[in-house]
Design a protein around this motif. Structure first.
Motif: not given
Length: 198
Positions: A116-135
């Motif tokens: 997460r630290q490296v991702l947030e240094q290099n990307f704008t992150t948009d994480f979604s919990d889609l329900g029924k274990q989907g993401w």
């Protein structure tokens, strides 16, 4: 091409967050999977399709073997990137010979581990919990060289990472579908160890 080497994470997801994904990915020492890659190129009527196997070992790196339509093997570890095509002599890239490409390779390995630290240094992150274990995790690059290559990188799955979409700035779309994920044995076999020897 190394840009297409975004491999897989394994996880068991229930109402998951990005932090939980990172923790679960870090607990998987070895992951094996099959892949099918489809690249839709602007101006071409049909997409280019390839398939093969990949192997991620936490203490070794990433081994990516394309079997069809032609043989291509890529190895990515902490010190080098090795490419072998059709049994020709390996091409080896190190930090000393190509610093920018090697920096990009390290970013890719951070993606594999959902760091997460490296991702947030290099990307704008948009994480979604889609329900029924989907993401779904949509990454929008904000640093070079990624921002010059991609509009977005989208990862999605359920119990495992199942799909990767690379939407690049040339108007091409690469989709990687992962299947038959295997977590055991939890250590590399003797044969698998040899895949990392060049």
């Amino acid at each position: 091409m190394i840009i297409t080497i975004l491999a897989l994470f394994s996880c068991a997801v229930q109402g998951v967050t990005l932090d939980q994904l990172q923790q679960r990915f870090s607990l998987q020492p070895v992951v094996r999977a099959d892949f099918t890659q489809s690249r839709a190129i602007a101006g071409m009527a049909k997409p280019l399709v390839s398939s093969g196997q990949l192997l991620i070992a936490r203490d070794k790196g990433l081994w990516w073997h394309q079997a069809r339509p032609f043989a291509l093997t890529l190895l990515l570890d902490d010190k080098r990137m090795v490419q072998v095509m059709n049994n020709q002599p390996p091409q080896i890239v190190t930090a000393e010979s190509n610093p920018q490409l090697f920096q990009f390779n390290h970013l890719l390995r951070a993606l594999f581990q959902a760091d997460r630290q490296v991702l947030e240094q290099n990307f704008t992150t948009d994480f979604s919990d889609l329900g029924k274990q989907g993401w779904r995790l949509v990454l929008t690059p904000k640093t070079s060289p990624l921002d010059k290559l991609f509009h977005t990188i989208t990862l999605s799955g359920r119990d495992y990472l199942e799909g990767i979409e690379l939407n690049d700035r040339q108007g091409d779309l690469t989709t990687i579908t992962l299947s038959n994920q295997r977590l055991t044995p939890r250590t590399l076999t003797d044969d698998e160890q040899q895949r990392f020897v060049f």
